[in-house]
Write an enzyme that holds these catalytic residues in place. Structure first.
Site, PDB file in Angstrom:
ATOM      1  N   SER A   1      -9.216 -85.045  50.081  1.00  0.00           N
ATOM      2  CA  SER A   1      -8.456 -85.586  48.965  1.00  0.00           C
ATOM      3  C   SER A   1      -9.294 -85.600  47.679  1.00  0.00           C
ATOM      4  O   SER A   1      -9.692 -84.531  47.213  1.00  0.00           O
ATOM      5  CB  SER A   1      -7.927 -86.971  49.359  1.00  0.00           C
ATOM      6  OG  SER A   1      -6.964 -87.421  48.458  1.00  0.00           O
TER       7      SER A   1
ATOM      8  N   ASP B   1       2.975 -83.275  52.290  1.00  0.00           N
ATOM      9  CA  ASP B   1       1.987 -84.144  51.630  1.00  0.00           C
ATOM     10  C   ASP B   1       2.567 -84.625  50.294  1.00  0.00           C
ATOM     11  O   ASP B   1       2.799 -83.819  49.390  1.00  0.00           O
ATOM     12  CB  ASP B   1       0.693 -83.338  51.419  1.00  0.00           C
ATOM     13  CG  ASP B   1      -0.453 -84.201  50.922  1.00  0.00           C
ATOM     14  OD1 ASP B   1      -0.183 -85.214  50.253  1.00  0.00           O
ATOM     15  OD2 ASP B   1      -1.610 -83.854  51.208  1.00  0.00           O
TER      16      ASP B   1
ATOM     17  N   HIS C   1      -0.340 -86.530  53.974  1.00  0.00           N
ATOM     18  CA  HIS C   1      -1.669 -86.503  53.339  1.00  0.00           C
ATOM     19  C   HIS C   1      -2.802 -86.841  54.314  1.00  0.00           C
ATOM     20  O   HIS C   1      -3.971 -86.709  53.975  1.00  0.00           O
ATOM     21  CB  HIS C   1      -1.661 -87.504  52.167  1.00  0.00           C
ATOM     22  CG  HIS C   1      -2.803 -87.320  51.226  1.00  0.00           C
ATOM     23  ND1 HIS C   1      -3.062 -86.131  50.571  1.00  0.00           N
ATOM     24  CD2 HIS C   1      -3.780 -88.172  50.828  1.00  0.00           C
ATOM     25  CE1 HIS C   1      -4.142 -86.271  49.810  1.00  0.00           C
ATOM     26  NE2 HIS C   1      -4.596 -87.501  49.950  1.00  0.00           N
TER      27      HIS C   1
HETATM   28  C1  MLT Z   1      -7.109 -87.295  43.216  1.00  0.00           C
HETATM   29  O1  MLT Z   1      -6.936 -88.196  42.413  1.00  0.00           O
HETATM   30  O2  MLT Z   1      -8.184 -86.717  43.362  1.00  0.00           O
HETATM   31  C2  MLT Z   1      -5.935 -86.931  44.043  1.00  0.00           C
HETATM   32  O3  MLT Z   1      -4.785 -87.470  43.516  1.00  0.00           O
HETATM   33  C3  MLT Z   1      -6.083 -87.328  45.448  1.00  0.00           C
HETATM   34  C4  MLT Z   1      -6.390 -88.791  45.592  1.00  0.00           C
HETATM   35  O4  MLT Z   1      -5.481 -89.604  45.599  1.00  0.00           O
HETATM   36  O5  MLT Z   1      -7.547 -89.108  45.719  1.00  0.00           O
END
Ligand code: MLT
Length: 203
Positions: free
Chosen positions: A102, A152, A183
């Protein structure tokens, strides 16, 4: 940067750079390293940004909308940290494979987007395109594994498809693994990543 370094039993193996998701820390992905390669050294890093108390690797303006200035600053900071860590722990700076989930996958992709030789390859679990509209460095010889979920809600299918194309357009070798999941980081995608990693390392 706050981190853990664990020396592996085989110093010819890549160093696994573990990068957590939003709200995680440097401990989170340690079990993954044990699955992907028990013999490799491991460098687990905590993101330097806090969002409502949750560690991240760079700021965002809203969900999925990144603060580009901070993204560039934090990507440079992480790249420099890797230089320092390689000197301090005496590992091969040219032999780092990132494993990110992520937000951690997004900063790993950002290392590839901004620095030609920051990492040798990456396993990106549920990544997005870190920045659009820029020319990527020549990523010939870099290997990237993307694991994505068709359902996701945070990282849309199109983000993974676009990331795949952008990296391939810069000459990286990219393998995508799709699941009918959301996710979450699944054991089956970790197993697929491990198979991919074993092929990359044995070649
Ligand atoms: C980010 O902010 O890098 C992406 O949206 C994934 C997350 O939620 O960390």
């Amino acid at each position: 940067m706050k981190h853990i370094f664990k020396q592996g039993s085989d110093s010819t193996k890549p160093v696994l750079l573990l990068l957590h998701g939003t709200g995680g820390n440097e401990q989170d992905l340690l079990p993954l390293a044990g699955i992907v390669d028990k013999e490799a050294s491991v460098l687990c890093v905590r993101g330097n940004v806090l969002e409502n108390g949750m560690p991240r690797f760079f700021r965002r303006l809203a969900e999925g909308i990144f603060d580009e200035e901070d993204l560039i600053f934090r990507t440079t900071e992480l790249n420099e940290f890797l230089d320092e860590a390689a000197t301090k722990y005496e590992f091969n700076r040219q032999n780092i494979i990132a494993i990110g989930y992520s937000n951690g996958a997004n900063i790993a992709a950002s290392l590839l987007f901004h620095f030609k030789d920051s990492i040798k390859g990456a396993i990106l679990h549920h990544p997005m395109v870190p920045r659009r509209g820029i020319t990527l460095p020549d990523l010939s010889g870099k290997h990237v594994f993307i694991a994505a979920g068709k359902n996701d809600p945070i990282c849309s299918q199109q983000e993974s498809v676009d990331l795949h194309q952008l990296l391939e357009g810069a000459n990286a070798t990219v393998k995508a693994h799709w699941e009918n999941q959301g996710h979450q980081l699944t054991m089956s995608e970790v197993e697929a990543a491990t198979k991919w990693y074993q092929q990359i390392v044995s070649n």
